[in-house]
Motif scaffolding. Structure first.
Motif, short mmCIF file in Angstrom:
data_model
loop_
_atom_site.label_atom_id
_atom_site.label_comp_id
_atom_site.label_asym_id
_atom_site.label_seq_id
_atom_site.Cartn_x
_atom_site.Cartn_y
_atom_site.Cartn_z
N PHE A 32 0.83 -1.20 0.00
CA PHE A 32 0.00 0.00 0.00
C PHE A 32 0.87 1.26 0.00
N ILE A 33 2.05 1.18 0.63
CA ILE A 33 2.99 2.30 0.58
C ILE A 33 3.44 2.54 -0.86
N ILE A 34 3.74 1.45 -1.59
CA ILE A 34 4.18 1.57 -2.98
C ILE A 34 3.03 2.05 -3.86
N ASN A 35 1.82 1.63 -3.55
CA ASN A 35 0.66 2.13 -4.29
C ASN A 35 0.57 3.65 -4.16
N LEU A 36 0.83 4.15 -2.96
CA LEU A 36 0.86 5.59 -2.72
C LEU A 36 2.01 6.24 -3.48
N ALA A 37 3.17 5.58 -3.49
CA ALA A 37 4.33 6.13 -4.20
C ALA A 37 4.07 6.24 -5.70
N ILE A 38 3.35 5.28 -6.26
CA ILE A 38 3.06 5.30 -7.70
C ILE A 38 2.18 6.50 -8.05
N ILE A 39 1.11 6.72 -7.29
CA ILE A 39 0.22 7.83 -7.60
C ILE A 39 0.93 9.17 -7.34
N ASP A 40 1.80 9.22 -6.33
CA ASP A 40 2.57 10.44 -6.08
C ASP A 40 3.57 10.70 -7.20
N PHE A 41 4.17 9.63 -7.72
CA PHE A 41 5.10 9.78 -8.85
C PHE A 41 4.37 10.32 -10.08
N LEU A 42 3.20 9.76 -10.38
CA LEU A 42 2.43 10.23 -11.54
C LEU A 42 2.03 11.69 -11.38
N THR A 43 1.67 12.07 -10.17
CA THR A 43 1.31 13.47 -9.92
C THR A 43 2.49 14.40 -10.13
N GLY A 99 -5.06 13.55 -6.79
CA GLY A 99 -5.08 13.99 -5.41
C GLY A 99 -6.00 13.16 -4.54
N TYR A 100 -7.20 12.90 -5.03
CA TYR A 100 -8.16 12.13 -4.24
C TYR A 100 -7.80 10.65 -4.18
N THR A 101 -7.15 10.13 -5.22
CA THR A 101 -6.68 8.75 -5.18
C THR A 101 -5.57 8.61 -4.14
N SER A 102 -4.71 9.62 -4.05
CA SER A 102 -3.68 9.61 -3.02
C SER A 102 -4.30 9.56 -1.62
N ILE A 103 -5.37 10.31 -1.43
CA ILE A 103 -6.06 10.30 -0.13
C ILE A 103 -6.69 8.93 0.14
N THR A 104 -7.24 8.30 -0.90
CA THR A 104 -7.79 6.95 -0.75
C THR A 104 -6.70 5.98 -0.33
N CYS A 105 -5.48 6.16 -0.86
CA CYS A 105 -4.35 5.31 -0.46
C CYS A 105 -4.02 5.52 1.01
N PHE A 106 -4.09 6.76 1.49
CA PHE A 106 -3.87 7.03 2.91
C PHE A 106 -4.87 6.25 3.76
#
Length: 352
Positions: free
Chosen positions: A55-66, A104-111
């Motif tokens: 789940f940390i990496i899932n967050l890293a992927i969306i942050d990288f794309l952003t 942004g909202y997908t990142s929050i869902t990852c949180f």
């Protein structure tokens, strides 16, 4: 308001945008490099490939794309003070706003997934493996990428009196909500509550319950949480623990010490994971709270555009801060970051 006053206001806003340009460039560089490093480290080290770190990496992927693909357009808009692709009235401006909010909202869902993962681990450990099986993890990951786009799709496809709901906002030099009167203002507030206010409240409540649970569970044993006392680990204890794990027969005192060390190591691991997730989520709260307050207060549309700009600029940092949290709090990630950066430096300087 006279012409001179209006021109002065526009000039002040134009000068203020340089703050956003600096923040955006920093976010692009650090967010892209930091999240790539995190993803590479995860793929290299099998010991790091736990359900929590997935789940940390899932967050890293969306942050990288952003950072790599969304922020350059935001910075370009600030630099040119206009939407650079097709002009301010183009469909591309609405698509940029839609994709940016989705990120942004997908990142929050990852949180929220990270928070729920820790909550189940602490409060219902017997059900953790069944809930976070391969199937459960896959469902969580796929859902985290679909929820935000589904809720935001109506504001992209529909219109307010023939005008786009999201697109280029000339006052803020950003693609965002622009025509949000009537039902669409209500819907925008629902989105803010659903993806910002409720996650903040939920995380505060769940982490409070987790700390209360750990305090109650380990208080009698250690006189507090496991990180409130120094570990008694030493060379002998470490060797005993290793022997115990290899199945070597120990005497009663040695076995008791080995079991104690195993339990203590488990507690400290739980503490580290909880600390990482708490810091990540607290950082999210600090970065998104100004934007939430600015957009939910009554009459927010009449505020100085610079207030909206600075609140938005603060949220930009969200996609670059998490790798620094991993460096500070996770020794495994920290060591691998150091190895990779040293290797790259030697390559660049032609010493390898």
């Amino acid at each position: 308001m006279d012409v001179n006053s209006t021109n002065s206001s526009l000039s002040a806003i134009a000068d203020f945008r340089y703050i956003g340009i600096v923040i955006g460039i920093v976010d692009i560089i650090l967010g892209t490099m930091g999240n790539i490093l995190t993803i590479v480290v995860f793929s290299r080290i099998s010991n790091l490939q736990s359900s929590f770190n997935i789940f940390i990496i899932n967050l890293a992927i969306i942050d990288f794309l952003t950072a790599a693909f969304m922020m350059p357009f935001n910075v370009a808009g600030y630099v040119q003070m206009n939407w650079p692709i097709g002009g301010p009235d183009s469909l591309s401006a609405s698509i940029q706003a839609y994709v940016y909010f989705c990120c942004g909202y997908t990142s929050i869902t990852c949180f929220m997934l990270i928070t729920v993962n820790r909550f189940i681990s602490v409060m219902f450990p017997k059900h953790y493996k069944s809930l976070f099986s391969r199937c459960g993890i896959l469902v969580g990951l796929v859902s985290s990428w679909l929820i935000a786009p589904a809720f935001l799709l109506p504001v992209l496809l529909d219109s307010a009196g023939g005008l786009p709901i999201i697109g280029w906002n000339q006052k803020q030099f950003l693609c965002t909500f622009i025509h949000v009167t009537g039902k669409w203002r209500t819907y925008m507030q629902v989105l803010r509550v659903l993806f910002q206010f409720l996650p903040i409240v939920t995380m505060i409540v769940l982490y409070s319950l987790m700390f209360w649970r750990l305090k109650r569970k380990w208080g009698d044993e250690n006189g507090g949480l496991p990180w409130e006392k120094q570990s008694k680990n030493g060379p002998d204890a470490v060797e005993l623990m290793a022997m115990n794990e290899r199945g070597v027969k120990l005497n009663e005192d040695e076995a008791k010490e080995a079991r104690r060390q195993v339990v203590e190591r488990k507690k400290l691991t739980e503490k580290r994971l909880l600390t990482v997730s708490v810091v990540i989520c607290c950082t999210f709260v600090l970065l998104f709270l100004p934007s939430l307050i600015v957009n939910l207060i009554s009459g927010s549309e009449n505020l100085d555009p610079r207030v909206h700009m600075v609140a938005s600029n603060i949220t930009w940092l969200n996609s670059c801060v998490n790798p620094f949290i991993y460096v500070m709090l996770n020794p495994d990630f920290r060591m691998e970051y150091r190895i990779i950066l040293k290797y790259l430096w030697l390559k660049i300087t032609c010493k390898l």
